[in-house]
Design a protein around this motif. Structure first.
Motif, PDB file in Angstrom:
ATOM      1  N   ILE A   1       5.834 -12.023   7.661  1.00  0.00           N
ATOM      2  CA  ILE A   1       5.148 -11.514   6.455  1.00  0.00           C
ATOM      3  C   ILE A   1       3.851 -10.803   6.850  1.00  0.00           C
ATOM      4  O   ILE A   1       3.546  -9.721   6.336  1.00  0.00           O
ATOM      5  CB  ILE A   1       4.874 -12.673   5.474  1.00  0.00           C
ATOM      6  N   LEU A   2       3.120 -11.413   7.789  1.00  0.00           N
ATOM      7  CA  LEU A   2       1.865 -10.780   8.235  1.00  0.00           C
ATOM      8  C   LEU A   2       2.141  -9.384   8.788  1.00  0.00           C
ATOM      9  O   LEU A   2       1.426  -8.422   8.470  1.00  0.00           O
ATOM     10  CB  LEU A   2       1.197 -11.655   9.307  1.00  0.00           C
ATOM     11  N   PHE A   3       3.188  -9.296   9.579  1.00  0.00           N
ATOM     12  CA  PHE A   3       3.523  -7.994  10.160  1.00  0.00           C
ATOM     13  C   PHE A   3       3.809  -6.953   9.080  1.00  0.00           C
ATOM     14  O   PHE A   3       3.363  -5.798   9.164  1.00  0.00           O
ATOM     15  CB  PHE A   3       4.734  -8.146  11.084  1.00  0.00           C
ATOM     16  N   GLN A   4       4.538  -7.399   8.045  1.00  0.00           N
ATOM     17  CA  GLN A   4       4.873  -6.465   6.953  1.00  0.00           C
ATOM     18  C   GLN A   4       3.635  -6.067   6.150  1.00  0.00           C
ATOM     19  O   GLN A   4       3.536  -4.951   5.641  1.00  0.00           O
ATOM     20  CB  GLN A   4       5.917  -7.104   6.032  1.00  0.00           C
ATOM     21  N   LYS A   5       2.691  -7.042   6.041  1.00  0.00           N
ATOM     22  CA  LYS A   5       1.516  -6.797   5.172  1.00  0.00           C
ATOM     23  C   LYS A   5       0.335  -6.191   5.935  1.00  0.00           C
ATOM     24  O   LYS A   5      -0.696  -5.912   5.313  1.00  0.00           O
ATOM     25  CB  LYS A   5       1.061  -8.121   4.537  1.00  0.00           C
ATOM     26  N   LEU A   6       0.464  -6.034   7.232  1.00  0.00           N
ATOM     27  CA  LEU A   6      -0.685  -5.563   8.031  1.00  0.00           C
ATOM     28  C   LEU A   6      -1.388  -4.343   7.434  1.00  0.00           C
ATOM     29  O   LEU A   6      -2.615  -4.322   7.343  1.00  0.00           O
ATOM     30  CB  LEU A   6      -0.236  -5.246   9.460  1.00  0.00           C
ATOM     31  N   PRO A   7      -0.633  -3.318   7.018  1.00  0.00           N
ATOM     32  CA  PRO A   7      -1.317  -2.116   6.517  1.00  0.00           C
ATOM     33  C   PRO A   7      -2.058  -2.340   5.192  1.00  0.00           C
ATOM     34  O   PRO A   7      -2.906  -1.547   4.835  1.00  0.00           O
ATOM     35  CB  PRO A   7      -0.177  -1.107   6.321  1.00  0.00           C
TER      36      PRO A   7
END
Lengths: 258, 197
Positions: free
Chosen positions: B76-82
């Motif tokens: 989830i963090l990876f997806q939400k990074l931007p």
């Protein structure tokens, strides 16, 4: 000590955390792998996709240009591209025989171009000038190479240049931009160049294939109807007898050959 | 001199830029991740792996389920990074995300249990979890004898110098010196990490 209170607070926090271990190294590695594989892959493919697309566009443009250039005449912009692609084909030819065949093919193409630009005498001049250059290359190849393959192609040289001679005759009778002295002179010079190469070929052929030699000479003497008929005959046909052919040759030519 | 005073003195002498060169901020790491830097992502994972993993562990999940929760949180963090708004609050964001994923995991693996509902109802067991994470990291930066002494003090703040000497193999005079130095370093490190206790 002043730090005792702090130490007790830290101790409380420490005790709350101390029973929980770190996640296993494979779990951490797996979490790290979430990012690089996907991101790296996308970037890698994106870069290659752009490069491939650009290369395809360039190739497509080149292909379309060359296709259009194949039909180009000396008075069109793509003519230089046509000549360049022809030069490239000659440069890439694997043997002298192949180069000879290409020069013959392009020489014929030049005459065709000259007859197509009937409304532009200057373009016809360019085409015929290029024709003479092609013939010079043919002549150089026949002279310079003592190559069996080239020698075997001499019959083809005779055939092709015989056709060219006929077409040049037609051009001489009805040149584009009739009355254009310079162009008429260029057509005559092209005919002389053709005759010179034919005569040279005939002399070379005389030693091994007299029939081809006779045929070559008769092509030059296209004013005589009987000789023209002889020129179009194939070996084994009506004029198969060597003696008959020999008797038709000009005396001077026979002397040159002997 | 108190540890706090020493810490303040150290901070005054140490420019922030120097600190950021040693340990890049969350904002720096996220920016580098967005630029495709694989190592920045690895550093983020290492920085917060225990914090995320500890949330399902406290809720009673076994090691396998806890690691599954950790994978989901980092996915989830990876997806939400931007779209992350406040990188300095990344720790708190991850704790909340891990708590939600733990609840989901509990409902999947124990559908008849009330553990998930209890976790939803109470947030107390996650209080101070970020400070625990910082303390573990700060201890990890101490060297051999300093770490032994600090861990012994945190286990038992009343431990005597003689007992510390027995644990470390140092003389009692040396133990006092090392103890003072170790606590100063611990305080300084915590302060650099943004300790707010």
């Amino acid at each position: 000590m002043n730090d005792d209170l702090n130490l007790k607070e830290l101790s409380r926090i420490y005790h709350a955390a101390k029973d929980i271990e770190n996640p296993s190294p494979p779990a951490i590695t797996h979490a790290i792998d979430l990012f690089p594989k996907r991101s790296h892959h996308i970037r890698w493919h994106r870069g290659y996709a752009f490069a491939i697309a650009a290369a395809l566009i360039v190739l497509l443009c080149l292909f379309v240009s060359v296709r259009l250039a194949l039909e180009a005449n000396p008075n069109t912009l793509l003519y230089q591209l046509k000549r360049t692609s022809e030069s490239a084909r000659i440069a890439l030819a694997s043997s002298p025989q192949e180069r000879l065949e290409l020069h013959l093919l392009f020489a014929e193409e030049r005459i065709e171009e000259g007859s197509q630009v009937t409304n532009d005498p200057y373009a016809a001049l360019v085409a015929l000038d290029e024709y003479k250059k092609e013939l010079a290359q043919v002549s150089a190849l026949i002279n310079a190479q003592d190559d069996d393959a080239v020698n075997q192609s001499l019959a083809m040289v005779v055939d092709e240049l015989g056709d060219n001679a006929v077409e040049l005759t037609e051009l001489a009778q009805d040149p584009p931009g009739q009355g254009h002295t310079l162009l008429y002179r260029q057509v005559v010079q092209a005919m002389e160049s053709t005759q010179a190469v034919l005569t040279m070929t005939a002399k070379k052929e005389m030693r091994t294939k007299p029939f081809n030699a006779v045929k070559a000479v008769t092509c030059v003497e296209f004013e005589d109807a009987e000789m023209e008929e002889f020129a179009s005959a194939e070996p084994g046909g009506e004029f198969d007898e060597y003696e008959d052919a020999w008797s038709l040759l000009p005396i001077q030519f026979k002397r040159d050959c002997q | 001199m108190s540890i706090l005073a020493t810490s303040l003195k150290y901070r005054a002498q140490t420019p922030e830029s120097h600190h950021s060169q040693i340990t890049p901020s969350n904002a720096d790491l996220i920016q580098r991740c967005e630029n495709g830097d694989q190592r920045a992502w690895g550093e983020l994972v290492h920085r917060y792996a225990w914090l995320v993993y500890s949330v399902p562990c406290r809720a009673g999940l076994n090691e396998t389920d806890a690691e599954d929760v950790m994978q989901n949180v980092f996915r989830i963090l990876f997806q939400k990074l931007p779209t992350l708004r406040d990188p300095s609050r990344l720790g708190a964001w991850l704790v909340t995300c891990a708590r939600n994923e733990t609840i989901n995991q509990l409902r999947r693996s124990h559908p008849t249990s009330t553990l998930a509902d209890e976790l939803v109802a109470s947030n107390n067991n996650l209080h101070g979890i970020e400070e625990q994470d910082l303390l573990r990291k700060a201890i990890g930066r101490l060297n051999g004898s300093e770490k032994i002494i600090v861990v012994a003090l945190l286990e038992n703040p009343e431990i005597s110098d003689a007992e510390l000497a027995a644990k470390t193999g140092l003389k009692q005079d040396s133990v006092r010196a090392v103890r003072g130095r170790a606590l100063r370093k611990l305080k300084e490190t915590l302060s650099q990490m943004g300790w707010r206790v």
